[in-house]
Design a protein around this motif. Sequence first.
Motif, PDB file in Angstrom:
ATOM      1  N   MET A 129     -52.594  37.386   3.838  1.00 19.18           N
ATOM      2  CA  MET A 129     -53.569  36.991   2.822  1.00 19.18           C
ATOM      3  C   MET A 129     -54.892  37.702   3.016  1.00 19.18           C
ATOM      4  O   MET A 129     -55.327  37.799   4.143  1.00 19.18           O
ATOM      5  N   PRO A 130     -55.567  38.151   1.959  1.00 22.83           N
ATOM      6  CA  PRO A 130     -55.103  38.192   0.574  1.00 22.83           C
ATOM      7  C   PRO A 130     -54.236  39.422   0.314  1.00 22.83           C
ATOM      8  O   PRO A 130     -54.047  40.238   1.218  1.00 22.83           O
ATOM      9  N   ASN A 131     -53.752  39.570  -0.932  1.00 26.15           N
ATOM     10  CA  ASN A 131     -53.015  40.787  -1.273  1.00 26.15           C
ATOM     11  C   ASN A 131     -54.026  41.915  -1.543  1.00 26.15           C
ATOM     12  O   ASN A 131     -55.239  41.723  -1.416  1.00 26.15           O
ATOM     13  N   ALA A 132     -53.539  43.080  -1.902  1.00 23.75           N
ATOM     14  CA  ALA A 132     -54.402  44.267  -2.060  1.00 23.75           C
ATOM     15  C   ALA A 132     -55.496  44.068  -3.101  1.00 23.75           C
ATOM     16  O   ALA A 132     -56.565  44.668  -3.021  1.00 23.75           O
ATOM     17  N   GLU A 133     -55.229  43.214  -4.106  1.00 25.13           N
ATOM     18  CA  GLU A 133     -56.237  42.955  -5.150  1.00 25.13           C
ATOM     19  C   GLU A 133     -57.201  41.829  -4.758  1.00 25.13           C
ATOM     20  O   GLU A 133     -58.079  41.461  -5.532  1.00 25.13           O
ATOM     21  N   GLY A 134     -56.978  41.275  -3.571  1.00 20.37           N
ATOM     22  CA  GLY A 134     -57.881  40.231  -3.110  1.00 20.37           C
ATOM     23  C   GLY A 134     -57.518  38.838  -3.567  1.00 20.37           C
ATOM     24  O   GLY A 134     -58.365  37.946  -3.597  1.00 20.37           O
ATOM     25  N   TYR A 135     -56.242  38.624  -3.917  1.00 24.81           N
ATOM     26  CA  TYR A 135     -55.811  37.287  -4.364  1.00 24.81           C
ATOM     27  C   TYR A 135     -55.125  36.507  -3.250  1.00 24.81           C
ATOM     28  O   TYR A 135     -54.288  37.040  -2.528  1.00 24.81           O
TER      29      TYR A 135
ATOM     30  N   GLY B  29     -52.747  33.658  -3.415  1.00 22.95           N
ATOM     31  CA  GLY B  29     -52.031  32.993  -4.494  1.00 22.95           C
ATOM     32  C   GLY B  29     -52.663  33.416  -5.806  1.00 22.95           C
ATOM     33  O   GLY B  29     -52.824  34.600  -6.074  1.00 22.95           O
ATOM     34  N   GLU B  30     -53.095  32.426  -6.612  1.00 20.52           N
ATOM     35  CA  GLU B  30     -53.718  32.775  -7.906  1.00 20.52           C
ATOM     36  C   GLU B  30     -55.236  32.854  -7.813  1.00 20.52           C
ATOM     37  O   GLU B  30     -55.925  33.096  -8.812  1.00 20.52           O
ATOM     38  N   TYR B  31     -55.799  32.642  -6.614  1.00 22.71           N
ATOM     39  CA  TYR B  31     -57.253  32.547  -6.466  1.00 22.71           C
ATOM     40  C   TYR B  31     -57.839  33.802  -5.828  1.00 22.71           C
ATOM     41  O   TYR B  31     -57.184  34.480  -5.049  1.00 22.71           O
ATOM     42  N   GLY B  32     -59.102  34.069  -6.164  1.00 20.29           N
ATOM     43  CA  GLY B  32     -59.776  35.219  -5.585  1.00 20.29           C
ATOM     44  C   GLY B  32     -59.942  36.316  -6.599  1.00 20.29           C
ATOM     45  O   GLY B  32     -60.349  36.093  -7.738  1.00 20.29           O
ATOM     46  N   GLY B  33     -59.616  37.548  -6.180  1.00 20.11           N
ATOM     47  CA  GLY B  33     -59.751  38.685  -7.077  1.00 20.11           C
ATOM     48  C   GLY B  33     -61.169  39.206  -7.139  1.00 20.11           C
ATOM     49  O   GLY B  33     -62.043  38.807  -6.349  1.00 20.11           O
ATOM     50  N   SER B  34     -61.416  40.103  -8.078  1.00 23.27           N
ATOM     51  CA  SER B  34     -62.726  40.710  -8.229  1.00 23.27           C
ATOM     52  C   SER B  34     -63.062  40.787  -9.720  1.00 23.27           C
ATOM     53  O   SER B  34     -62.878  41.812 -10.370  1.00 23.27           O
ATOM     54  N   LEU B  35     -63.519  39.656 -10.253  1.00 23.32           N
ATOM     55  CA  LEU B  35     -63.785  39.539 -11.691  1.00 23.32           C
ATOM     56  C   LEU B  35     -65.229  39.954 -11.961  1.00 23.32           C
ATOM     57  O   LEU B  35     -66.104  39.128 -12.209  1.00 23.32           O
ATOM     58  N   VAL B  36     -65.468  41.259 -11.867  1.00 21.87           N
ATOM     59  CA  VAL B  36     -66.829  41.775 -11.967  1.00 21.87           C
ATOM     60  C   VAL B  36     -66.892  42.913 -12.986  1.00 21.87           C
ATOM     61  O   VAL B  36     -65.862  43.496 -13.328  1.00 21.87           O
ATOM     62  N   PRO B  37     -68.104  43.238 -13.463  1.00 24.64           N
ATOM     63  CA  PRO B  37     -68.241  44.358 -14.399  1.00 24.64           C
ATOM     64  C   PRO B  37     -67.709  45.660 -13.796  1.00 24.64           C
ATOM     65  O   PRO B  37     -67.677  45.805 -12.568  1.00 24.64           O
ATOM     66  N   GLU B  38     -67.323  46.578 -14.675  1.00 26.77           N
ATOM     67  CA  GLU B  38     -66.697  47.844 -14.264  1.00 26.77           C
ATOM     68  C   GLU B  38     -67.487  48.573 -13.174  1.00 26.77           C
ATOM     69  O   GLU B  38     -66.933  48.994 -12.172  1.00 26.77           O
ATOM     70  N   GLN B  39     -68.808  48.683 -13.361  1.00 27.12           N
ATOM     71  CA  GLN B  39     -69.630  49.419 -12.382  1.00 27.12           C
ATOM     72  C   GLN B  39     -69.561  48.774 -10.999  1.00 27.12           C
ATOM     73  O   GLN B  39     -69.616  49.445  -9.972  1.00 27.12           O
TER      74      GLN B  39
ATOM     75  N   VAL C 161     -67.947  49.579  -6.739  1.00 23.97           N
ATOM     76  CA  VAL C 161     -68.774  49.266  -5.566  1.00 23.97           C
ATOM     77  C   VAL C 161     -67.998  48.385  -4.597  1.00 23.97           C
ATOM     78  O   VAL C 161     -67.993  48.612  -3.380  1.00 23.97           O
ATOM     79  N   MET C 162     -67.313  47.350  -5.134  1.00 20.66           N
ATOM     80  CA  MET C 162     -66.539  46.437  -4.287  1.00 20.66           C
ATOM     81  C   MET C 162     -65.381  47.180  -3.602  1.00 20.66           C
ATOM     82  O   MET C 162     -65.067  46.928  -2.440  1.00 20.66           O
TER      83      MET C 162
END
Length: 403
Positions: free
Chosen positions: A12-18, A20-30, A34-35
């Motif tokens: 944990m987490p997976n490559a996208e930062g999840y 399970g269903e939580y986490g991720g990187s829900l941010v603007p394109e720019q 950076v992340m």
Amino acid sequence: MGHNKAFEFAAMPNAEGYFGEYGGSLVPEQLLKVMQDIDKAYQEIRVTPEFQNELRDLHRYYVGRPSPLYYARRLSEHCGGAKIYLKREDLNHTGAHKINHSLGEALLAKHMGKTRVIAETGAGQHGVAMATACALVGIDCEIHMGEIDIAKEAPNVVKMKILGAKVVPVTRGTKTLKDAVDSAFEEYLKDTDSTLYAIGSVVGPHPFPMMVRDFQQVIGEEARDQIQEMEGRLPDALVACVGGGSNAMGLFTAFLNDTDVEIYGVEPAGKGLDTPDHAATLTLGKPGAVHGFKCYVLQDEDGEPLPVHSIASGLDYPGVGPQHSYLKDLGRVNYISATDDECLDAFMTLSRREGIIPALESSHALAGAMRLARELDKDKIIVVNLSGRGDKDADYVANKLGL
């Protein structure tokens, strides 16, 4: 100890930062780019002997690690049940667990060639720790803090200024932690090239929930060795407070696969779960998004974060770490809560029974552990993460209780 393959948490987490269903990187394109750059730099640096050795030396000679595991005999006798051990993160340099990830993030900023770190703080412990780490590595530091918290946690504000940090008062919204995060993020977006945003908990967009957890897991690794040395076995239960949840992930991570070890996260019930004045996100929230990631959120009908309340400024947050959200759904961690009054009772009880003044945040964990200890037999063992000391809260509590 049971080792159940159903709980295999290393990936944990997976490559996208999840998680399970939580986490991720829900941010603007720019910001996504950076992340990804921060993630890449972190993955590169974390495995190098230079980084590991520098961090290990700082832990030992600067922070004072390992922090002791202390058997609270008089507190245990007072509760009349299980033995309570305290993981003494309050004895770290700067007085809390926050120094663990602050050093890691400051070293990462230096490695990435950044000249400034920007951060938010609630109770001021992350702010002080970040200002300390930046002074140590020679980087500018800017801390955003809600106006209400600035008034409540004055000693920490003074320390940040002495350490050379620029403290930015946040006057919008509820003037507390959530608004400080918003403010810091907006400032960060103006200059992501020379600045690293150092998040103070296991929250925010990927890679921060993973990175902060990794820097904090030294707590649980030490506690695991210490309790086996002292008792010859693992504990029956772990207890830590949960706001964003970094001190809790720090303790829990080393034990997640030990299914015989019960794990408890204690949230702030504030003035009561039946009032709007609480911050019990996992207890009463529902899945949503806040500050660039998916997690349980206390939200209104429109999905907007609700105002939250806790006597502890560091727990005053409408979201929670994505890994905690996942662990709740899996049933691996029991999330319970403690009210402001229970927290104050635990604060005074530990002070008067053991001569240890705990932070109000940590007092939530103590309240949960004291409740649990009364239910368990005397041969059971509870390890509590005493995540911070109460110097910053002493005046506030004295005024509140009329001492």
